[in-house]
Design an enzyme around this catalytic site. Sequence first.
Site, short mmCIF file in Angstrom:
data_model
loop_
_atom_site.label_atom_id
_atom_site.label_comp_id
_atom_site.label_asym_id
_atom_site.label_seq_id
_atom_site.Cartn_x
_atom_site.Cartn_y
_atom_site.Cartn_z
N THR A 56 12.57 -3.10 -34.44
CA THR A 56 13.12 -2.82 -35.94
C THR A 56 14.68 -1.76 -35.14
O THR A 56 13.80 -0.91 -35.06
CB THR A 56 12.40 -3.30 -37.01
OG1 THR A 56 11.23 -4.15 -37.33
CG2 THR A 56 13.65 -2.70 -38.33
N CYS A 143 5.95 -3.18 -42.98
CA CYS A 143 5.47 -2.69 -41.73
C CYS A 143 4.36 -1.84 -42.43
O CYS A 143 4.50 -1.16 -43.55
CB CYS A 143 6.28 -1.40 -41.13
SG CYS A 143 5.02 -0.26 -39.74
N GLY A 259 -2.68 -11.74 -34.10
CA GLY A 259 -3.49 -11.46 -33.90
C GLY A 259 -3.58 -12.99 -32.88
O GLY A 259 -5.11 -13.32 -32.19
C1 LIG Z 1 2.67 -0.82 -31.32
C2 LIG Z 1 3.66 -2.32 -32.61
C3 LIG Z 1 5.07 -1.75 -32.73
C4 LIG Z 1 5.47 -2.89 -33.66
N1 LIG Z 1 6.49 -2.64 -33.94
C5 LIG Z 1 7.16 -3.61 -35.13
C6 LIG Z 1 8.73 -3.45 -35.45
O1 LIG Z 1 9.79 -2.69 -35.33
N2 LIG Z 1 8.88 -4.46 -36.49
C7 LIG Z 1 8.01 -5.34 -36.82
O2 LIG Z 1 8.67 -6.03 -37.15
N3 LIG Z 1 6.58 -5.83 -36.20
C8 LIG Z 1 6.63 -4.04 -35.43
N4 LIG Z 1 5.28 -4.41 -35.68
C9 LIG Z 1 4.10 -5.80 -35.84
C10 LIG Z 1 4.17 -7.09 -35.44
O3 LIG Z 1 5.84 -7.59 -33.98
C11 LIG Z 1 3.39 -8.02 -35.76
O4 LIG Z 1 4.19 -8.34 -36.64
C12 LIG Z 1 2.17 -7.59 -35.92
O5 LIG Z 1 1.45 -6.55 -34.27
C13 LIG Z 1 0.70 -8.72 -35.83
O6 LIG Z 1 0.86 -9.51 -34.75
P1 LIG Z 1 -0.28 -9.17 -33.10
O7 LIG Z 1 -1.66 -9.85 -34.15
O8 LIG Z 1 0.50 -10.31 -32.50
O9 LIG Z 1 0.64 -8.16 -33.09
C14 LIG Z 1 4.89 -3.77 -34.32
C15 LIG Z 1 3.28 -4.04 -33.96
C16 LIG Z 1 2.43 -3.22 -32.87
C17 LIG Z 1 1.52 -3.74 -32.39
#
Ligand SMILES: Cc1cc2nc3c(=O)[nH]c(=O)nc-3n(C[C@H](O)[C@H](O)[C@H](O)COP(=O)(O)O)c2cc1C
Length: 395
Positions: A56, A143, A259
């Site tokens: 972001t 977030c 996930g």
């Molecule tokens: C370390 C980290 C940083 C993240 N930073 C952002 C971000 O800057 N903007 C955003 O929209 N989502 C952010 N997310 C969320 C991810 O894009 C995603 O929506 C969330 O982790 C669920 O998906 P996943 O289980 O595949 O990680 C972040 C997630 C993690 C783990």
Amino acid sequence: MGAATQSADLPVDLSVDLCGVRLDGPLMLGSGGLGESADTLAEFQRTSCAAVVTRTLRTVVLPGRERFPSPHLSAGPRRNWLLNCEWGNLRPLRYWIDTGLPEAAARGPVIASISGRSLEDCERTCRALAGSPIGLVEINFSCSHAGQAFGRVTDDADHVARVVTAAKRASRAPVIAKLGWSPVLAAVAAMAVRAGADAIAVTNSIGPGLDIDVDTAHPKLGIAGGFGGMSGPAIFPIALECVRQVVDAVTVPVIGVGGISSGDDAIKMIMVGATCVQVYTAATFRGPAVFDAITNGLRHHLRRRGHQTVAALRGLATPHLREPTNTHIRVPVVDTANCHPCGACQRVCPADAIDMTSRAEIRPDACTGCGLCVDVCPPYFNALSLPQGTSNRNG
Ligand SMILES: Cc1cc2nc3c(=O)[nH]c(=O)nc-3n(C[C@H](O)[C@H](O)[C@H](O)COP(=O)(O)O)c2cc1C
């Protein structure tokens, strides 16, 4: 579903159209630190990841937020979840406009993630990005740890609608509203679409959650209070239900996030109606190669089921989600040729209904049809299945 058709040669078309942007496949890198710069994104653009989302972007860096707390990442046992207390991109917006976005966009479709917390900031960022070669803009409303610290905007339908309206006025690219788990998710998604959102992405990290180091009694994360957003395989079922709710509430494309770490996870998201999926935590734990592994799983499934396009999977689960509750007991069936009596099913059976001889034997009169044994049977044996139909037990 029809009979399986197996052909290694069957051509399959994974391409999707997302709001007029053609993608070679349904997989994208979700927003986060792996999208901190054009260089980090490049790693993923060399794989079957069809589009990348930046971390972001921020026009304003609030005092005290120039760096992340340390530690800002904490992994659960067996990497089944991740907690993070990171906040937006540490690089200035100028870097992205001058260098990052042109470089990344020269390699493939890029989605710019921007914050939806402040209407003015969001509008300003959309204007600043208007000349940039981005495929879409994704507004981050969701977030979970920022919500804990500054108030949840993902539940505030009026705020989301106002920000989307402003972003649509200022942006040349189609606008995705990225929402999070919420008791009012469907209503917020519908409002976002009424305000002009071209697509909805759901979900962000969920929580926040907390973890403690038992040796020091300190929180694992360095942020005051120790809380962080939870992501990774442990949130998958919640994310899948979020996607199902949003698909029911809107007619625009829905991007499933949360996930996803295997071809089957991506397929489930598409079966409940997602057009595309984003992967983040699995890419943290397994690196860029995870995209090819998920794509191979998806391609293999399509061939096995005789589908030629990924679109053929979309919504396949929807009619079944509308079926009434089944209270007829379905006793699992043992495939004797594949059962190598490892005992996994017997150990978890809450009704003590399984005898272990040269194979698992289920006593129908004791079985309550809970289904757990089927899920714990090792996939390389795959010796237990639930019968089709309503009940195979007398009485
Ligand atoms: C370390 C980290 C940083 C993240 N930073 C952002 C971000 O800057 N903007 C955003 O929209 N989502 C952010 N997310 C969320 C991810 O894009 C995603 O929506 C969330 O982790 C669920 O998906 P996943 O289980 O595949 O990680 C972040 C997630 C993690 C783990």
